[in-house]
Write a protein that holds these residues in place. Sequence first.
Motif, PDB file in Angstrom:
ATOM      1  N   THR A  15       0.819  -1.278   0.128  1.00  0.00           N
ATOM      2  CA  THR A  15      -0.119   0.024   0.042  1.00  0.00           C
ATOM      3  C   THR A  15       0.976   1.242   0.061  1.00  0.00           C
ATOM      4  O   THR A  15       1.981   1.044   0.125  1.00  0.00           O
ATOM      5  CB  THR A  15      -0.859  -0.044   1.132  1.00  0.00           C
ATOM      6  OG1 THR A  15      -0.237   0.207   2.321  1.00  0.00           O
ATOM      7  CG2 THR A  15      -1.758  -1.122   1.194  1.00  0.00           C
ATOM      8  N   TYR A  16       0.323   2.277  -0.142  1.00  0.00           N
ATOM      9  CA  TYR A  16       0.999   3.580  -0.446  1.00  0.00           C
ATOM     10  C   TYR A  16       0.471   4.766   0.220  1.00  0.00           C
ATOM     11  O   TYR A  16      -0.748   4.964   0.233  1.00  0.00           O
ATOM     12  CB  TYR A  16       1.179   4.118  -1.802  1.00  0.00           C
ATOM     13  CG  TYR A  16       1.589   2.995  -2.854  1.00  0.00           C
ATOM     14  CD1 TYR A  16       3.121   2.725  -3.096  1.00  0.00           C
ATOM     15  CD2 TYR A  16       0.756   2.279  -3.678  1.00  0.00           C
ATOM     16  CE1 TYR A  16       3.629   2.114  -3.840  1.00  0.00           C
ATOM     17  CE2 TYR A  16       1.436   1.061  -4.409  1.00  0.00           C
ATOM     18  CZ  TYR A  16       2.749   1.183  -4.421  1.00  0.00           C
ATOM     19  OH  TYR A  16       3.303   0.270  -5.373  1.00  0.00           O
ATOM     20  N   ALA A  17       1.063   5.499   1.368  1.00  0.00           N
ATOM     21  CA  ALA A  17       0.474   6.638   1.880  1.00  0.00           C
ATOM     22  C   ALA A  17       0.187   7.532   0.831  1.00  0.00           C
ATOM     23  O   ALA A  17       0.926   7.840  -0.079  1.00  0.00           O
ATOM     24  CB  ALA A  17       1.451   6.832   2.810  1.00  0.00           C
ATOM     25  N   GLY A  65      -6.330   4.366  -3.663  1.00  0.00           N
ATOM     26  CA  GLY A  65      -7.232   3.104  -3.397  1.00  0.00           C
ATOM     27  C   GLY A  65      -6.127   1.940  -3.417  1.00  0.00           C
ATOM     28  O   GLY A  65      -5.092   1.987  -3.725  1.00  0.00           O
ATOM     29  N   LYS A  66      -6.886   0.742  -3.820  1.00  0.00           N
ATOM     30  CA  LYS A  66      -5.902  -0.437  -3.908  1.00  0.00           C
ATOM     31  C   LYS A  66      -5.405  -0.576  -5.256  1.00  0.00           C
ATOM     32  O   LYS A  66      -4.369  -1.068  -5.751  1.00  0.00           O
ATOM     33  CB  LYS A  66      -6.755  -1.715  -3.535  1.00  0.00           C
ATOM     34  CG  LYS A  66      -7.106  -2.188  -2.044  1.00  0.00           C
ATOM     35  CD  LYS A  66      -7.433  -3.291  -1.899  1.00  0.00           C
ATOM     36  CE  LYS A  66      -7.551  -3.502  -0.307  1.00  0.00           C
ATOM     37  NZ  LYS A  66      -7.956  -4.743   0.237  1.00  0.00           N
ATOM     38  N   LEU A 104      -0.297   1.480 -10.197  1.00  0.00           N
ATOM     39  CA  LEU A 104      -1.667   2.180  -9.995  1.00  0.00           C
ATOM     40  C   LEU A 104      -2.271   2.784 -11.028  1.00  0.00           C
ATOM     41  O   LEU A 104      -1.462   3.511 -11.894  1.00  0.00           O
ATOM     42  CB  LEU A 104      -1.960   3.120  -8.785  1.00  0.00           C
ATOM     43  CG  LEU A 104      -1.578   2.402  -7.214  1.00  0.00           C
ATOM     44  CD1 LEU A 104      -1.352   3.381  -6.178  1.00  0.00           C
ATOM     45  CD2 LEU A 104      -2.691   1.504  -6.949  1.00  0.00           C
ATOM     46  N   ASP A 105      -3.519   2.740 -11.416  1.00  0.00           N
ATOM     47  CA  ASP A 105      -4.026   3.721 -12.458  1.00  0.00           C
ATOM     48  C   ASP A 105      -4.534   4.970 -12.138  1.00  0.00           C
ATOM     49  O   ASP A 105      -5.546   5.053 -11.066  1.00  0.00           O
ATOM     50  CB  ASP A 105      -5.335   2.871 -13.063  1.00  0.00           C
ATOM     51  CG  ASP A 105      -5.016   1.535 -13.832  1.00  0.00           C
ATOM     52  OD1 ASP A 105      -4.010   1.610 -14.397  1.00  0.00           O
ATOM     53  OD2 ASP A 105      -5.565   0.428 -13.621  1.00  0.00           O
ATOM     54  N   VAL A 106      -4.271   5.946 -12.918  1.00  0.00           N
ATOM     55  CA  VAL A 106      -4.852   7.180 -12.181  1.00  0.00           C
ATOM     56  C   VAL A 106      -6.133   7.427 -13.051  1.00  0.00           C
ATOM     57  O   VAL A 106      -6.171   7.339 -14.296  1.00  0.00           O
ATOM     58  CB  VAL A 106      -3.875   8.302 -12.737  1.00  0.00           C
ATOM     59  CG1 VAL A 106      -4.354   9.777 -12.466  1.00  0.00           C
ATOM     60  CG2 VAL A 106      -2.441   8.298 -11.944  1.00  0.00           C
TER      61      VAL A 106
END
Length: 140
Positions: A15-17, A65-66, A104-106
């Motif tokens: 996960t990313y902050a 999100g995930k 991750l998709d923007v």
Amino acid sequence: MTEQKKVSVIRGELTYADKVIEKMIGIALESVDGLLEVSGGFFANLKDKLVNSDQPTTGVNVEVGKKQVAVDLSIIAEYKKHLPTIYKDMKAIIESEVKAMTDLDVVEVNVEVVDIKTREVYKIKLQMLLVPQLDLRQLK
């Protein structure tokens, strides 16, 4: 008899902050022509995005999100530059960098232009922030 091998599966997730994605975006946007600043002194306070600070990054907000990221930015643009082109360039860089570093998709990039300045006025403002203020009492 056939010997069965036990397959071990390591579980977990990456996960990313929010502030990590915000810093990533801020660094990536430095190359956008016509973008002077993400509002709140984002570029002027370079150290805030390079160190792990608990203070939120002003001018950049993300929802992570995930699998997806949504981005909201407030910017100061350069006078006489084509704002839709700046926006298009920002979206392309954000999408490319976030995808390359996180997979991750923007899904959304919202940009609010809160001010425009000439590059000269912006440079003067930046120099004023970087030059320590003189204590006039020391000049006596």
